[in-house]
Design a protein around this motif. Structure first.
Motif, PDB file in Angstrom:
ATOM      1  N   ALA A  63     -31.893  27.816  45.639  1.00 38.65           N
ATOM      2  CA  ALA A  63     -32.696  27.713  44.421  1.00 38.65           C
ATOM      3  C   ALA A  63     -32.116  26.681  43.462  1.00 38.65           C
ATOM      4  O   ALA A  63     -32.614  26.525  42.345  1.00 38.65           O
ATOM      5  CB  ALA A  63     -32.771  29.082  43.718  1.00 38.65           C
ATOM      6  N   GLY A  64     -31.097  25.954  43.895  1.00 35.32           N
ATOM      7  CA  GLY A  64     -30.436  24.978  43.041  1.00 35.32           C
ATOM      8  C   GLY A  64     -31.177  23.662  42.963  1.00 35.32           C
ATOM      9  O   GLY A  64     -32.163  23.424  43.678  1.00 35.32           O
ATOM     10  N   ALA A  65     -30.674  22.768  42.125  1.00 34.71           N
ATOM     11  CA  ALA A  65     -31.345  21.500  41.860  1.00 34.71           C
ATOM     12  C   ALA A  65     -31.529  20.665  43.118  1.00 34.71           C
ATOM     13  O   ALA A  65     -32.570  20.027  43.312  1.00 34.71           O
ATOM     14  CB  ALA A  65     -30.560  20.703  40.818  1.00 34.71           C
ATOM     15  N   ILE A  66     -30.520  20.647  43.982  1.00 32.69           N
ATOM     16  CA  ILE A  66     -30.616  19.897  45.240  1.00 32.69           C
ATOM     17  C   ILE A  66     -31.012  20.825  46.382  1.00 32.69           C
ATOM     18  O   ILE A  66     -31.866  20.488  47.208  1.00 32.69           O
ATOM     19  CB  ILE A  66     -29.285  19.189  45.563  1.00 32.69           C
ATOM     20  CG1 ILE A  66     -28.897  18.237  44.439  1.00 32.69           C
ATOM     21  CG2 ILE A  66     -29.387  18.431  46.887  1.00 32.69           C
ATOM     22  CD1 ILE A  66     -27.517  17.628  44.576  1.00 32.69           C
ATOM     23  N   GLY A  67     -30.427  22.009  46.410  1.00 34.38           N
ATOM     24  CA  GLY A  67     -30.662  22.936  47.514  1.00 34.38           C
ATOM     25  C   GLY A  67     -32.120  23.292  47.715  1.00 34.38           C
ATOM     26  O   GLY A  67     -32.596  23.366  48.859  1.00 34.38           O
ATOM     27  N   HIS A  68     -32.868  23.489  46.617  1.00 31.68           N
ATOM     28  CA  HIS A  68     -34.273  23.879  46.797  1.00 31.68           C
ATOM     29  C   HIS A  68     -35.088  22.737  47.384  1.00 31.68           C
ATOM     30  O   HIS A  68     -36.055  22.967  48.126  1.00 31.68           O
ATOM     31  CB  HIS A  68     -34.882  24.361  45.470  1.00 31.68           C
ATOM     32  CG  HIS A  68     -35.469  23.299  44.610  1.00 31.68           C
ATOM     33  ND1 HIS A  68     -34.727  22.563  43.708  1.00 31.68           N
ATOM     34  CD2 HIS A  68     -36.753  22.832  44.508  1.00 31.68           C
ATOM     35  CE1 HIS A  68     -35.523  21.712  43.094  1.00 31.68           C
ATOM     36  NE2 HIS A  68     -36.743  21.833  43.552  1.00 31.68           N
ATOM     37  N   ASP A  70     -31.389  13.156  37.259  1.00 31.55           N
ATOM     38  CA  ASP A  70     -31.868  14.457  36.802  1.00 31.55           C
ATOM     39  C   ASP A  70     -31.015  15.047  35.680  1.00 31.55           C
ATOM     40  O   ASP A  70     -31.457  15.988  35.013  1.00 31.55           O
ATOM     41  CB  ASP A  70     -31.932  15.414  37.988  1.00 31.55           C
ATOM     42  CG  ASP A  70     -32.801  14.866  39.108  1.00 31.55           C
ATOM     43  OD1 ASP A  70     -33.888  15.412  39.345  1.00 31.55           O
ATOM     44  OD2 ASP A  70     -32.401  13.867  39.747  1.00 31.55           O
ATOM     45  N   ASN A  71     -29.805  14.503  35.463  1.00 32.39           N
ATOM     46  CA  ASN A  71     -28.997  14.982  34.344  1.00 32.39           C
ATOM     47  C   ASN A  71     -29.689  14.739  33.002  1.00 32.39           C
ATOM     48  O   ASN A  71     -29.378  15.412  32.013  1.00 32.39           O
ATOM     49  CB  ASN A  71     -27.625  14.297  34.346  1.00 32.39           C
ATOM     50  CG  ASN A  71     -26.755  14.730  35.508  1.00 32.39           C
ATOM     51  OD1 ASN A  71     -27.034  15.740  36.170  1.00 32.39           O
ATOM     52  ND2 ASN A  71     -25.703  13.972  35.775  1.00 32.39           N
ATOM     53  N   PHE A  72     -30.619  13.779  32.961  1.00 31.64           N
ATOM     54  CA  PHE A  72     -31.346  13.528  31.717  1.00 31.64           C
ATOM     55  C   PHE A  72     -32.205  14.722  31.305  1.00 31.64           C
ATOM     56  O   PHE A  72     -32.575  14.840  30.126  1.00 31.64           O
ATOM     57  CB  PHE A  72     -32.226  12.272  31.850  1.00 31.64           C
ATOM     58  CG  PHE A  72     -31.490  10.995  31.586  1.00 31.64           C
ATOM     59  CD1 PHE A  72     -31.392  10.478  30.299  1.00 31.64           C
ATOM     60  CD2 PHE A  72     -30.880  10.300  32.619  1.00 31.64           C
ATOM     61  CE1 PHE A  72     -30.708   9.305  30.050  1.00 31.64           C
ATOM     62  CE2 PHE A  72     -30.191   9.119  32.389  1.00 31.64           C
ATOM     63  CZ  PHE A  72     -30.105   8.622  31.099  1.00 31.64           C
ATOM     64  N   LEU A  73     -32.504  15.602  32.233  1.00 32.97           N
ATOM     65  CA  LEU A  73     -33.299  16.781  31.875  1.00 32.97           C
ATOM     66  C   LEU A  73     -32.537  17.688  30.917  1.00 32.97           C
ATOM     67  O   LEU A  73     -33.143  18.501  30.213  1.00 32.97           O
ATOM     68  CB  LEU A  73     -33.702  17.541  33.141  1.00 32.97           C
ATOM     69  CG  LEU A  73     -34.666  16.791  34.069  1.00 32.97           C
ATOM     70  CD1 LEU A  73     -34.900  17.584  35.338  1.00 32.97           C
ATOM     71  CD2 LEU A  73     -35.983  16.485  33.363  1.00 32.97           C
ATOM     72  N   ARG A  74     -31.216  17.562  30.878  1.00 28.71           N
ATOM     73  CA  ARG A  74     -30.420  18.339  29.918  1.00 28.71           C
ATOM     74  C   ARG A  74     -30.556  17.783  28.502  1.00 28.71           C
ATOM     75  O   ARG A  74     -30.121  18.421  27.542  1.00 28.71           O
ATOM     76  CB  ARG A  74     -28.943  18.320  30.324  1.00 28.71           C
ATOM     77  CG  ARG A  74     -28.665  18.891  31.708  1.00 28.71           C
ATOM     78  CD  ARG A  74     -27.223  18.655  32.098  1.00 28.71           C
ATOM     79  NE  ARG A  74     -26.960  19.050  33.477  1.00 28.71           N
ATOM     80  CZ  ARG A  74     -25.859  18.732  34.144  1.00 28.71           C
ATOM     81  NH1 ARG A  74     -24.910  18.007  33.559  1.00 28.71           N
ATOM     82  NH2 ARG A  74     -25.688  19.132  35.391  1.00 28.71           N
ATOM     83  N   GLN A  75     -31.135  16.578  28.380  1.00 28.85           N
ATOM     84  CA  GLN A  75     -31.255  15.947  27.068  1.00 28.85           C
ATOM     85  C   GLN A  75     -32.719  15.752  26.657  1.00 28.85           C
ATOM     86  O   GLN A  75     -33.033  14.891  25.842  1.00 28.85           O
ATOM     87  CB  GLN A  75     -30.509  14.609  27.063  1.00 28.85           C
ATOM     88  CG  GLN A  75     -29.038  14.738  27.404  1.00 28.85           C
ATOM     89  CD  GLN A  75     -28.194  13.672  26.735  1.00 28.85           C
ATOM     90  OE1 GLN A  75     -28.316  13.403  25.540  1.00 28.85           O
ATOM     91  NE2 GLN A  75     -27.326  13.053  27.512  1.00 28.85           N
ATOM     92  N   VAL A  76     -33.589  16.568  27.215  1.00 29.81           N
ATOM     93  CA  VAL A  76     -35.005  16.467  26.865  1.00 29.81           C
ATOM     94  C   VAL A  76     -35.222  16.684  25.374  1.00 29.81           C
ATOM     95  O   VAL A  76     -35.994  15.952  24.735  1.00 29.81           O
ATOM     96  CB  VAL A  76     -35.839  17.476  27.698  1.00 29.81           C
ATOM     97  CG1 VAL A  76     -37.227  17.658  27.094  1.00 29.81           C
ATOM     98  CG2 VAL A  76     -35.958  17.000  29.139  1.00 29.81           C
ATOM     99  N   GLU A  77     -34.542  17.679  24.799  1.00 33.66           N
ATOM    100  CA  GLU A  77     -34.771  17.987  23.382  1.00 33.66           C
ATOM    101  C   GLU A  77     -34.368  16.832  22.466  1.00 33.66           C
ATOM    102  O   GLU A  77     -35.156  16.432  21.601  1.00 33.66           O
ATOM    103  CB  GLU A  77     -34.053  19.280  23.004  1.00 33.66           C
ATOM    104  CG  GLU A  77     -34.696  20.523  23.591  1.00 33.66           C
ATOM    105  CD  GLU A  77     -36.178  20.632  23.276  1.00 33.66           C
ATOM    106  OE1 GLU A  77     -36.538  20.462  22.093  1.00 33.66           O
ATOM    107  OE2 GLU A  77     -36.976  20.867  24.203  1.00 33.66           O
ATOM    108  N   PRO A  78     -33.141  16.268  22.584  1.00 36.30           N
ATOM    109  CA  PRO A  78     -32.834  15.131  21.708  1.00 36.30           C
ATOM    110  C   PRO A  78     -33.696  13.901  21.982  1.00 36.30           C
ATOM    111  O   PRO A  78     -34.023  13.154  21.059  1.00 36.30           O
ATOM    112  CB  PRO A  78     -31.354  14.844  21.979  1.00 36.30           C
ATOM    113  CG  PRO A  78     -31.025  15.545  23.250  1.00 36.30           C
ATOM    114  CD  PRO A  78     -31.947  16.723  23.318  1.00 36.30           C
TER     115      PRO A  78
END
Length: 292
Positions: free
Chosen positions: A8-13, A147-155
Motif C-alpha cells: 500500500a506504499g507509494a512505490i509498492g502499490h 512525488d516528494n512535492f506532494l508533501r508541499q501541496v499546501e505551501p
C-alpha cells in the motif's frame, strides 16, 4: 511466485498494480490488509504483519521466487542505520532458508560517497547485508522523487512557494515513483539475471529547484517560487513534525550530501534514463493535488 512488501506504499502499490495481470502468483505482506483495494485483495495472497518479523517473512517467502523489498520509514528511530539493519535481518535469514532466488530493493544513489549521508548510508548498509546472503540482488538506486512535492501541496497552493535546503541553482536528477515501479516490475518478471548490482533510476533530465519552480508555475498558471532554507531550520522543522533527533540528523546528512553533489555521481545512460518528465508529472499528479 512474487512477494511484495509495502503493497500500500507509494512505490509498492504501483509495483503491485503492474504485476496483477502478469500471470504469476502474487503474495503481499501487509500490516493492515484493509488498506489494499478490495479488488486487489481478491487477487493476491495476503500475509498479515510486519516484514521485520521473522515468523511473517518465513511464512511469506515460502515458495517465493522473487521479493520486492522496501524498508518503511520510522521517524522515531533512535539510530537510523541500526534500524535499517535490524529491520532486514530476519528477511535475510528467510531469503536463505526459504530459497528465494531474487530480491529487488528500493535504495539510493551514493555508493562511494566519502562522508556520512544519513538515510543514503543506511540504505547502502542494507544493500550490503542483502548481497551477503548470496541471493541474486538488484538495488534500485534513486535520487530524490518527484512525488516528494506532494508533501508541499499546501505551501504551493496557499503561499506560492516550496522549500528545501538544497541550492536553488544545483541541477540534479529526479525521478517519478511510477518509473521506479516499472523498473522494479520488469526485474521481478525476469528470471535470467543473477549476482548483485545497482540499477540507477534517474528520470529523464537534471533540473534545479529554480527550474522546477518555473515548470510548476507554468503548469499551474500561477507564480510559484523556490525558497532555500538553512539546514538548522530544516532540522528543526523535522523535529517539530515528530522526527527523532537521529532521523532528523540522518535527513540533514542526506540533504547536505545531495547539495554537495551526491546525486550527480552516477553518469546518466540510456538504461538509467526513465521516461516521465517533471512537467508531465506536474500536469498529471501535482496539478490535480493542488486543485483538489
Amino acid at each position: 511466485m512474487i512477494v511484495i512488501t509495502t503493497p500500500a506504499g507509494a512505490i509498492g502499490h504501483q509495483v503491485l498494480e503492474k504485476l496483477l495481470n502478469c500471470g504469476e502468483t502474487i503474495r503481499v505482506i501487509a500490516r493492515d490488509p484493509s488498506r489494499l483495494p478490495a479488488h486487489t485483495r481478491k487477487r493476491v495472497e495476503v500475509v498479515q504483519g510486519s516484514h521485520s518479523d521473522s515468523v511473517v517473512v518465513n511464512q511469506a517467502f515460502e515458495g517465493a521466487d522473487s521479493v520486492f523489498w522496501v524498508v518503511p520509514p520510522d521517524f522515531q528511530a533512535n539510530n537510523v542505520e541500526k534500524r535499517y539493519l535490524e529491520f532486514i535481518r530476519p528477511a535475510c535469514e528467510a531469503f536463505k532458508s526459504r530459497g528465494v532466488k531474487q530480491v529487488v530493493a528500493v535504495s539510493a544513489l551514493g555508493r562511494g560517497w566519502p562522508k556520512p549521508a544519513g538515510l543514503v548510508s543506511a540504505s547502502i548498509a542494507m544493500d550490503d547485508l542483502i548481497a551477503s546472503t548470496g541471493v541474486a540482488f538488484r538495488a534500485l538506486t534513486m535520487p530524490s522523487f518527484m512525488d516528494n512535492f506532494l508533501r508541499q501541496v499546501e505551501p504551493i497552493k496557499n503561499q506560492g512557494m516550496f522549500f528545501s535546503p538544497m541550492s536553488g541553482d544545483l541541477k540534479t536528477p529526479t525521478c517519478a515513483t511510477r518509473d521506479i515501479a516499472a523498473v522494479a516490475a520488469k526485474l521481478l518478471l525476469d528470471s535470467s539475471w543473477s549476482g548483485s548490482g545497482n540499477v540507477p533510476v534517474l528520470g529523464p533530465e537534471d533540473l534545479s529547484c529554480n527550474e522546477m519552480a518555473q515548470i510548476i508555475s507554468e503548469v499551474l498558471g500561477r507564480p510559484v517560487r523556490f525558497q532555500q532554507v538553512p539546514f538548522d531550520a530544516f532540522k528543526a522543522s523535522l523535529i517539530e513534525s515528530g522526527a527523532s533527533e537521529s532521523m532528523a540528523t540522518a535527513m540533514v546528512e542526506m540533504m547536505v550530501a545531495k547539495n554537495e553533489g551526491l546525486d550527480n555521481m552516477e553518469p546518466r545512460t540510456a538504461e538509467s534514463t526513465t521516461p516521465t518528465t517533471f512537467r508531465q508529472w506536474c500536469e498529471e499528479v501535482l496539478k490535480p493535488a493542488v486543485l483538489r
